[in-house]
Motif scaffolding. Structure first.
Motif, short mmCIF file in Angstrom:
data_model
loop_
_atom_site.label_atom_id
_atom_site.label_comp_id
_atom_site.label_asym_id
_atom_site.label_seq_id
_atom_site.Cartn_x
_atom_site.Cartn_y
_atom_site.Cartn_z
N PRO A 149 57.51 -18.94 -43.13
CA PRO A 149 57.99 -20.26 -42.71
C PRO A 149 58.03 -20.49 -41.20
CG PRO A 149 59.81 -18.91 -43.52
CD PRO A 149 58.54 -18.16 -43.81
N ARG A 150 57.80 -19.45 -40.41
CA ARG A 150 57.81 -19.65 -38.96
C ARG A 150 56.39 -19.67 -38.38
NH1 ARG A 150 63.02 -16.81 -36.22
NH2 ARG A 150 62.62 -18.54 -34.80
N LEU A 151 55.39 -19.80 -39.25
CA LEU A 151 54.00 -19.83 -38.76
C LEU A 151 53.83 -20.88 -37.66
CD1 LEU A 151 51.02 -18.78 -39.35
CD2 LEU A 151 50.74 -20.96 -40.53
N LYS A 180 59.16 -13.80 -27.58
CA LYS A 180 59.79 -13.28 -28.79
C LYS A 180 58.78 -13.34 -29.93
CE LYS A 180 61.89 -17.64 -30.33
NZ LYS A 180 63.09 -18.49 -30.36
N HIS A 181 59.03 -12.68 -31.05
CA HIS A 181 60.12 -11.74 -31.27
C HIS A 181 59.43 -10.40 -31.27
CE1 HIS A 181 61.09 -15.61 -33.21
NE2 HIS A 181 62.35 -15.38 -32.91
N PHE A 182 59.80 -9.51 -30.32
CA PHE A 182 59.11 -8.24 -30.14
C PHE A 182 59.51 -7.29 -31.26
CE2 PHE A 182 58.47 -4.06 -28.26
CZ PHE A 182 57.21 -4.20 -27.73
N ILE A 223 68.85 -21.34 -24.54
CA ILE A 223 68.62 -22.39 -25.54
C ILE A 223 67.23 -22.23 -26.17
CG2 ILE A 223 67.53 -24.17 -24.08
CD1 ILE A 223 70.49 -24.93 -26.35
N ASP A 224 67.08 -22.66 -27.39
CA ASP A 224 65.76 -22.69 -28.01
C ASP A 224 65.08 -24.01 -27.67
OD1 ASP A 224 65.66 -20.26 -29.98
OD2 ASP A 224 67.66 -21.13 -30.25
N ALA A 225 64.32 -24.02 -26.61
CA ALA A 225 63.53 -25.21 -26.27
C ALA A 225 62.11 -24.93 -26.75
CB ALA A 225 63.59 -25.48 -24.78
N CYS A 264 63.25 -24.72 -40.94
CA CYS A 264 63.23 -23.76 -39.84
C CYS A 264 63.75 -22.42 -40.34
CB CYS A 264 64.15 -24.27 -38.73
SG CYS A 264 63.87 -23.52 -37.14
N GLU A 265 63.06 -21.37 -39.98
CA GLU A 265 63.46 -20.00 -40.33
C GLU A 265 63.62 -19.81 -41.84
OE1 GLU A 265 66.14 -17.92 -37.67
OE2 GLU A 265 66.16 -19.65 -36.35
N THR A 266 64.61 -19.01 -42.24
CA THR A 266 64.73 -18.60 -43.64
C THR A 266 64.85 -19.76 -44.63
OG1 THR A 266 65.72 -16.58 -42.78
CG2 THR A 266 65.93 -16.94 -45.15
N SER A 279 69.05 -9.24 -28.12
CA SER A 279 68.90 -9.10 -29.58
C SER A 279 68.66 -10.48 -30.17
CB SER A 279 70.16 -8.51 -30.20
OG SER A 279 71.14 -9.51 -30.40
N ASP A 280 68.26 -10.54 -31.42
CA ASP A 280 68.29 -11.81 -32.12
C ASP A 280 69.66 -11.94 -32.80
OD1 ASP A 280 67.66 -14.28 -33.16
OD2 ASP A 280 65.74 -13.69 -34.03
N TRP A 281 69.87 -13.06 -33.43
CA TRP A 281 71.14 -13.52 -34.00
C TRP A 281 71.80 -12.44 -34.88
CZ3 TRP A 281 73.27 -18.23 -32.84
CH2 TRP A 281 74.27 -18.72 -33.67
C1 BGC Z 1 66.01 -17.05 -34.27
C2 BGC Z 1 65.57 -17.00 -32.83
C3 BGC Z 1 66.43 -17.92 -31.99
C4 BGC Z 1 67.88 -17.54 -32.17
C5 BGC Z 1 68.83 -18.36 -31.33
C6 BGC Z 1 67.50 -16.86 -34.40
O1 BGC Z 1 67.92 -17.11 -35.71
O2 BGC Z 1 65.34 -16.04 -34.99
O3 BGC Z 1 64.22 -17.34 -32.74
O4 BGC Z 1 66.04 -17.84 -30.64
O5 BGC Z 1 68.22 -17.69 -33.53
O6 BGC Z 1 68.96 -19.64 -31.79
#
Ligand code: BGC
Length: 713
Positions: free
Chosen positions: A149-151, A191-193, A86-88, A479-481, A269-271
């Motif tokens: 956007p992920r700063l 993450k993210h390596f 999970i993303d906590a 969040c993200e993109t 991997s990532d998504w």
């Molecule tokens: C994000 C990751 C996240 C993963 C799972 C991806 O889109 O880049 O940081 O852990 O989704 O939710």
């Protein structure tokens, strides 16, 4: 284990794959047992992740995890439990009752690793209580592009700061020494390596160009430190470096991460990023080629996440001799070692007794303390703050009366923007200010939304009738993109609001609630005070009220350089060629900036060696006194400058920091030690060396120099 069982362990799907479709928003989540059985029994899936679309309650999580583990442990031949991830990101943000904390960028401003560790301990406890043993955090990318956007998911722009906060976070999540078999600990996922944080365009998931030397000097150190701290898993950068998608980069994943750093855990991997090598990045001509490239590069588990294509393809690739069984055995051993270390075979189920302590008052106090320590006072003309409680105030702006904006993304939902799901007992800034001075002294006018004016004239009229206007501006959650923007400038509606109020002559306090530094330059001169709150979490409203009224003396320090212009995005550790002259580099506030309501004076900076050789350590001491009339915390930062070297040196680099609480008149002597590693960098041959010559140490306004002499290595 059969080949199929092994490849299943390497397969991760998202919760949606095993859920019944959800109807209307807010409808209860339902697992589909037949789909779950297909995933676990037929495809031998070893891992599931994520939420369906929003946080579940603790009870829902416990029931869900129990159903998953029932099938995994009782209905399969091997009985291997599933590792749920999970993303906590700022507390257990997908558990409804959990304690949420300031986002990482705010935690970085506290310069308080002990507090980061404590917040991570609470996070680990609260996700494990839900039955989840694996957390996709911390983000150890160094956030050096303010537009990205992920700063706010990073610990800021400095490699040392990120390393120290990351290490503390891992110690909190995994235990120190790592004891992830304990029911109150979980596996961390750094993450993210690697190199995700510096896309050239500033947009999420766009290319980065990072030469080897810069990769090693700026981006590798936090990951190295985390491996030393025993971190159990790693997630890969979704983007590309120098044209090579990191998911297909054998050099980075296997040679550097696994062989050179000695990382023993597993790589997820990532998504969708394995398949992205084919669909998006165009480095593989087919889905099969993408799986082969990624697995051979060093990916141990694929976050597929919507189907079983990875499983089908990889089984066939091994059968056809395209991927050696030895690679599969290595990947599966890594995954199973983590499952064993987590004690999942002995204890696959949630411990129901843990529920009582989730979201406790005590944990909320830690969150409040973190928010207070994060708040960074950027400007305070003639000691305008703290405010006196008898003054009347106008509270206005898009961030004045929302809870979501204090938290940002990864809060109950991915984007964090469902205001209705936020617990009402947590205060908005407006509510906290009403509590602080009584509702009778507070006028509220919305003024503007994030992008659109509401009633700016009404806000300006109201400003004329009060003593002070508190204008809460910044960003909406993202969040993200979806958080990509083309320009860091504060939206027009908000600057119009501030300008209209400033025109009235009523003193203005700006409160900035934002995940990245939005450009506010035209508004600065006419603001009496500016307080940067970042994304301070659910207690942020209270913390802001405490600081504005002096019940907490601010001590936060900028974790990034605050730009003055949208096209002048630089970092503090710039090169000599970028000298601080307005034509070259001219930020509004430098990394490390942050005011207090008291004053601190440094003296007696001493070093024990004027000439240092590489076999020696250098001991530094400095005295700091609280020369004002309020108690406060000073963050003492030690910067090192290598004055001449074969690779043009950074102006200065943070090497040590510590927070020191001091009463009025109190003083303290602080000691630091530097050694060879602190003086070293990667030279033209990419060797990590320290070159003889002169170095300068800076603490506060004091400097000392010493010479590194050639000699015994
Ligand atoms: C994000 C990751 C996240 C993963 C799972 C991806 O889109 O880049 O940081 O852990 O989704 O939710």
């Amino acid at each position: 284990m059969t080949l199929e069982e092994k490849v299943g362990q390497m397969t991760q799907v998202t919760l949606q794959v095993v859920s019944k479709t959800r109807g209307a928003w807010g409808q209860k989540h339902e697992i589909d047992l037949e789909k779950l059985r297909a995933a676990i029994v037929k495809y031998h899936v070893g891992s599931i992740l994520n939420v369906y679309d929003m946080a579940l309650t603790l009870d829902e999580w416990q029931a869900l995890i129990t159903q998953i583990q029932d099938i995994a442990t009782k209905e399969t031949n091997l009985g291997i439990p599933v590792i749920y991830g999970i993303d906590a990101i700022h507390g257990a943000n997908y558990v409804m009752e959990a304690t949420l904390f300031p986002q990482s960028i705010a935690l970085a401003a506290t310069r308080n690793p002990a507090l980061v560790k404590k917040s991570a301990e609470i996070t680990a406890y609260e996700i494990r209580a839900a039955g989840i043993p694996w957390n996709f955090n911390p983000v150890l990318g160094v956030g050096r592009n303010q537009l990205w956007p992920r700063l706010w998911e990073t610990f800021g722009e400095d490699p040392y700061l990120v390393s120290m906060m990351g290490e503390a976070y891992i110690q909190g999540i995994e235990g120190s020494p790592n004891s992830i078999g304990d029911m109150d600990k979980t596996a961390a996922c750094m993450k993210h390596f690697i190199g995700y944080t510096v896309p050239l365009s500033g947009k999420d998931r766009t290319p980065a160009w990072i030469p080897e030397r810069m990769l090693r000097d700026y981006f590798l150190p936090p990951f190295r430190k985390a491996v030393e701290a025993g971190v159990h898993t790693v997630m890969v950068n979704s983007g590309e470096i120098n044209g090579i998608p990191v998911h297909g980069d054998h050099y980075l994943l296997t040679e550097v991460l696994k062989n050179e750093l000695g990382f023993q855990g597993f790589v997820v991997s990532d998504w969708a990023d394995v398949n992205n090598l084919y669909t998006r990045d165009k480095v593989s001509a087919s889905p099969e080629a993408a799986v082969k490239l990624a697995v051979m590069a060093g990916i141990d588990m694929s976050m597929v996440p919507y189907d079983f294509s990875f499983y089908d393809i990889l089984v066939k690739l091994v059968q056809d001799g395209e991927v050696p069984v030895a690679r599969i055995d290595d990947a599966v051993s890594r995954i199973l070692r983590v499952k064993f270390a987590l004690n999942l075979f002995e204890k696959p189920y949630p411990n129901r007794k843990m529920a009582a302590k989730v979201g406790s008052q005590e944990s909320a106090r830690t969150s409040l303390q973190a928010a207070r320590e994060a708040l960074t006072l950027l400007k305070n003309e003639n000691g305008f703050l703290p405010l006196k409680k008898g003054l009347s105030i106008l509270v206005t702006g898009p961030n004045a009366n929302l809870r979501s904006v204090l938290n940002g993304g990864w809060t109950y939902t991915w984007q964090g923007n469902e205001e209705a799901v936020y617990p009402k007992e947590k205060k908005t800034i407006l509510e906290a200010l009403q509590d602080k001075i009584g509702p009778g002294n507070v006028v509220y006018v919305a003024g503007s939304e994030h992008e659109q004016a509401v009633n700016i004239k009404a806000a300006a009229d109201a400003a004329k009738r009060v003593d002070v206007a508190v204008v809460c501006i910044g960003e909406a959650p993202y969040c993200e993109t979806p958080g990509n923007i083309h320009d860091l400038t504060l939206p027009q509606a908000q600057s119009d609001l501030v300008a209209a109020i400033q025109k009235t002559g009523t003193p203005v306090v700006l409160v900035l609630v934002e995940g990245r530094p939005r450009i506010i330059t035209p508004l600065v001169d006419d603001a009496q005070a500016i307080l940067l709150a970042y994304l301070p979490g659910p207690e942020g409203g209270r913390a802001i009220a405490d600081v504005l009224y002096g019940d907490y003396n601010p001590s936060g320090k900028l974790p990034y350089t605050y730009p003055r212009y949208p096209n002048d995005l630089t970092n503090y550790d710039h090169k000599p060629i970028e000298m601080d002259d307005p034509g070259r580099r001219n930020p509004l506030w430098e990394f490390g900036h942050g005011l207090s309501y008291t004053t601190f004076v440094y003296d007696d900076l001493t070093i024990d060696l004027k000439e240092m050789s590489l076999d020696k350590s250098l001991n530094i001491s400095v005295n700091v006194v609280n020369s004002g009339d309020r108690a406060g915390k000073v963050v003492v930062e030690l910067y090192l400058s290598d004055l001449v070297r074969s690779i043009s040196p950074p102006n200065k680099q943070l090497k040590r920091f510590t927070g020191v609480p001091l009463k009025p008149g109190e003083s303290k002597t602080i000691q630091f030690t530097l050694d060879q590693t602190d003086l070293s960098f990667h030279n033209r041959a990419n060797e990590f060396v320290a070159e003889p010559g002169e170095f300068k140490i800076t603490i506060g306004n004091l400097t000392e120099t010493f010479t590194l002499v050639a000699g015994k290595e």
